[in-house]
Design a protein around this motif. Sequence first.
Motif, PDB file in Angstrom:
ATOM      1  N   GLY A 242      -0.319   1.394   3.979  1.00  0.00           N
ATOM      2  CA  GLY A 242      -0.235   2.425   2.945  1.00  0.00           C
ATOM      3  C   GLY A 242       0.677   3.575   3.303  1.00  0.00           C
ATOM      4  N   LEU A 243       1.668   3.344   4.172  1.00  0.00           N
ATOM      5  CA  LEU A 243       2.546   4.434   4.592  1.00  0.00           C
ATOM      6  C   LEU A 243       3.720   4.603   3.627  1.00  0.00           C
ATOM      7  CD1 LEU A 243       2.836   3.769   8.450  1.00  0.00           C
ATOM      8  CD2 LEU A 243       1.346   5.400   7.272  1.00  0.00           C
ATOM      9  N   PRO A 244       4.061   5.821   3.245  1.00  0.00           N
ATOM     10  CA  PRO A 244       5.349   6.050   2.587  1.00  0.00           C
ATOM     11  C   PRO A 244       6.460   5.644   3.556  1.00  0.00           C
ATOM     12  CG  PRO A 244       3.950   7.994   2.462  1.00  0.00           C
ATOM     13  CD  PRO A 244       3.302   7.065   3.436  1.00  0.00           C
ATOM     14  N   CYS A 245       7.518   5.043   3.031  1.00  0.00           N
ATOM     15  CA  CYS A 245       8.573   4.509   3.898  1.00  0.00           C
ATOM     16  C   CYS A 245       9.928   5.055   3.503  1.00  0.00           C
ATOM     17  CB  CYS A 245       8.587   2.982   3.834  1.00  0.00           C
ATOM     18  SG  CYS A 245       7.077   2.223   4.472  1.00  0.00           S
ATOM     19  N   MET A 246      10.549   5.788   4.420  1.00  0.00           N
ATOM     20  CA  MET A 246      11.928   6.227   4.259  1.00  0.00           C
ATOM     21  C   MET A 246      12.819   5.127   4.809  1.00  0.00           C
ATOM     22  SD  MET A 246      11.472  10.125   5.695  1.00  0.00           S
ATOM     23  CE  MET A 246      10.228   9.704   6.937  1.00  0.00           C
ATOM     24  N   ALA A 247      13.794   4.678   4.011  1.00  0.00           N
ATOM     25  CA  ALA A 247      14.599   3.530   4.440  1.00  0.00           C
ATOM     26  C   ALA A 247      16.024   3.664   3.940  1.00  0.00           C
ATOM     27  CB  ALA A 247      13.984   2.235   3.921  1.00  0.00           C
ATOM     28  N   SER A 248      16.968   3.166   4.739  1.00  0.00           N
ATOM     29  CA  SER A 248      18.386   3.160   4.353  1.00  0.00           C
ATOM     30  C   SER A 248      18.598   2.193   3.191  1.00  0.00           C
ATOM     31  CB  SER A 248      19.238   2.755   5.554  1.00  0.00           C
ATOM     32  OG  SER A 248      18.743   1.559   6.141  1.00  0.00           O
ATOM     33  N   ASP A 249      19.709   2.382   2.488  1.00  0.00           N
ATOM     34  CA  ASP A 249      19.908   1.678   1.220  1.00  0.00           C
ATOM     35  C   ASP A 249      20.579   0.310   1.364  1.00  0.00           C
ATOM     36  OD1 ASP A 249      22.401   2.619   1.972  1.00  0.00           O
ATOM     37  OD2 ASP A 249      22.952   3.356  -0.017  1.00  0.00           O
ATOM     38  N   ILE A 250      20.190  -0.457   2.373  1.00  0.00           N
ATOM     39  CA  ILE A 250      20.695  -1.822   2.473  1.00  0.00           C
ATOM     40  C   ILE A 250      19.844  -2.712   1.556  1.00  0.00           C
ATOM     41  CG2 ILE A 250      21.617  -1.498   4.796  1.00  0.00           C
ATOM     42  CD1 ILE A 250      19.160  -2.942   5.894  1.00  0.00           C
ATOM     43  N   PRO A 251      20.412  -3.817   1.043  1.00  0.00           N
ATOM     44  CA  PRO A 251      19.700  -4.634   0.049  1.00  0.00           C
ATOM     45  C   PRO A 251      18.302  -5.101   0.463  1.00  0.00           C
ATOM     46  CG  PRO A 251      22.017  -5.207   0.031  1.00  0.00           C
ATOM     47  CD  PRO A 251      21.833  -4.252   1.181  1.00  0.00           C
ATOM     48  N   PRO A 252      18.066  -5.547   1.716  1.00  0.00           N
ATOM     49  CA  PRO A 252      16.699  -5.970   2.045  1.00  0.00           C
ATOM     50  C   PRO A 252      15.670  -4.852   1.917  1.00  0.00           C
ATOM     51  CG  PRO A 252      18.248  -6.831   3.646  1.00  0.00           C
ATOM     52  CD  PRO A 252      19.008  -5.848   2.814  1.00  0.00           C
ATOM     53  N   HIS A 253      16.051  -3.610   2.247  1.00  0.00           N
ATOM     54  CA  HIS A 253      15.141  -2.483   2.070  1.00  0.00           C
ATOM     55  C   HIS A 253      14.905  -2.212   0.584  1.00  0.00           C
ATOM     56  CE1 HIS A 253      16.268  -0.657   6.266  1.00  0.00           C
ATOM     57  NE2 HIS A 253      15.434  -1.677   6.356  1.00  0.00           N
TER      58      HIS A 253
ATOM     59  N   LEU B 124      12.616   7.268  -1.990  1.00  0.00           N
ATOM     60  CA  LEU B 124      12.550   7.435  -0.536  1.00  0.00           C
ATOM     61  C   LEU B 124      13.639   6.633   0.177  1.00  0.00           C
ATOM     62  CD1 LEU B 124       8.722   7.501   0.272  1.00  0.00           C
ATOM     63  CD2 LEU B 124      10.294   9.402  -0.112  1.00  0.00           C
ATOM     64  N   ILE B 125      14.586   6.091  -0.591  1.00  0.00           N
ATOM     65  CA  ILE B 125      15.719   5.363  -0.017  1.00  0.00           C
ATOM     66  C   ILE B 125      16.906   6.319   0.094  1.00  0.00           C
ATOM     67  CG2 ILE B 125      17.385   3.506  -0.423  1.00  0.00           C
ATOM     68  CD1 ILE B 125      15.118   1.946  -1.782  1.00  0.00           C
ATOM     69  N   PHE B 126      17.590   6.287   1.232  1.00  0.00           N
ATOM     70  CA  PHE B 126      18.707   7.200   1.461  1.00  0.00           C
ATOM     71  C   PHE B 126      19.966   6.404   1.800  1.00  0.00           C
ATOM     72  CE2 PHE B 126      16.466   6.558   5.433  1.00  0.00           C
ATOM     73  CZ  PHE B 126      17.482   6.325   6.347  1.00  0.00           C
TER      74      PHE B 126
ATOM     75  N   THR C 135      20.586  13.768   3.863  1.00  0.00           N
ATOM     76  CA  THR C 135      19.632  13.204   2.903  1.00  0.00           C
ATOM     77  C   THR C 135      18.372  12.742   3.616  1.00  0.00           C
ATOM     78  OG1 THR C 135      21.493  12.432   1.569  1.00  0.00           O
ATOM     79  CG2 THR C 135      19.338  11.524   1.047  1.00  0.00           C
ATOM     80  N   LEU C 136      18.521  12.072   4.748  1.00  0.00           N
ATOM     81  CA  LEU C 136      17.363  11.637   5.525  1.00  0.00           C
ATOM     82  C   LEU C 136      16.547  12.829   5.997  1.00  0.00           C
ATOM     83  CD1 LEU C 136      15.597   9.661   7.053  1.00  0.00           C
ATOM     84  CD2 LEU C 136      17.365   9.506   8.827  1.00  0.00           C
ATOM     85  N   SER C 137      17.223  13.854   6.460  1.00  0.00           N
ATOM     86  CA  SER C 137      16.519  15.058   6.901  1.00  0.00           C
ATOM     87  C   SER C 137      15.716  15.670   5.758  1.00  0.00           C
ATOM     88  CB  SER C 137      17.524  16.070   7.455  1.00  0.00           C
ATOM     89  OG  SER C 137      16.877  17.242   7.904  1.00  0.00           O
ATOM     90  N   GLY C 138      16.301  15.660   4.547  1.00  0.00           N
ATOM     91  CA  GLY C 138      15.594  16.192   3.386  1.00  0.00           C
ATOM     92  C   GLY C 138      14.346  15.386   3.063  1.00  0.00           C
TER      93      GLY C 138
END
Length: 375
Positions: A292-303, A313-315, A322-325
């Motif tokens: 149940g964790l919120p997930c910050m993830a880079s914008d590659i297709p698998p993510h 939450l995708i950067f 943007t990630l820092s924000g």
Amino acid sequence: MARIAVTGFRGLPASWGGVEHYCEELYSRLAARGHDITIYARTPYVAGDIRSYRGMKIVRLPTIDRTGLEAFVHTLLSLFHIVKINPDIVHICSQGPCLLSWIPRLLRPKMRVFFTCHGLDWQRKKWSRLASMIIHLGEVFSSIFPHYCITVSRELQKYYEAHYGVHAYHIPGGVRKMERRAPDIIRKFALSGKDYFLFVGRLVPEKRIDDLIKAYVLKERRSRLVIVGDAAGTDGYTASLKAMAGGRDSIVFAGYQYGSNLEEFFSNARAFVTASELEGLPLTLLEALSYGLPCMASDIPPHEEILEYQPDLIFPTGQLDTLSGLMDRLDEMPDGELAEFGKCAMAILDKHYNWNDIAYANERLYQESLEDVGH
């Protein structure tokens, strides 16, 4: 019921990477359904007294402990052993080992050859140019010799169809229901719960852990940054990460963690974060969602494929501001809003990443392949 031999990875019980965990979950379920499963393990990774595990036979074979040769030598030995025992199906689990996928096709024409692509391995930065070229040749062979090609993400499925005209079957990895654990081991790292951002994975350049550290140190934060994992033939990169952290107490290098210890790190994190530029289907991301964790993830297709329900939450990969924000946002997010992310995650996982459904999908393909040759 089918006799299935599996090779091309380190072996079981899983104590290393995503492919090993994938195989443990999949093949233990197929063994429970009555299939005869033989797993080929590399001697450095599996204890000598292990002959069976969760209903699967474990065959340990030697290899050369050298990057670039380890997988090749073990796969070669295992395929000759497989040709000798002559199962119905051989399943190769990575691109590089498919360099040898012609062996069962040549020596056992009736044996069905399967391949699962977990990622474009030749693109990994740890490889030399020569090693990368050889693994890329393994990718080419993986499109020629296996009877069936499976990919764990839609992006990989599109890749194989676009580059090789191969009909690839999309069957993702899954995630089991995780056991939540109260803080205990994490207290040794001065963590108490909901007070850290978590990364889990091998410390390799394509994971871009340096981006996590650079974004994190842009300002003071309430939550700490916990990095679970260690070098995988990348000691220089790992040393550079620790130098970048500069001895800050707020950045914790926890090393590899397994079993209940790893469950505890997931259970008590505030959020999960990954900045990777190369993935197949990241099982650690699925695991984070299962807690149940919120997930910050880079914008590659698998993510993006996994996190379609929480795109905010995708950067953009490499954009530190943007990630820092996003770290700021999750640092301040109320508990109620954090819980809402968890509810959405559970629904997505149950619908698309259920291991029982995944095992059934693989089983259907195995049965189809045997019907083709009249077994």
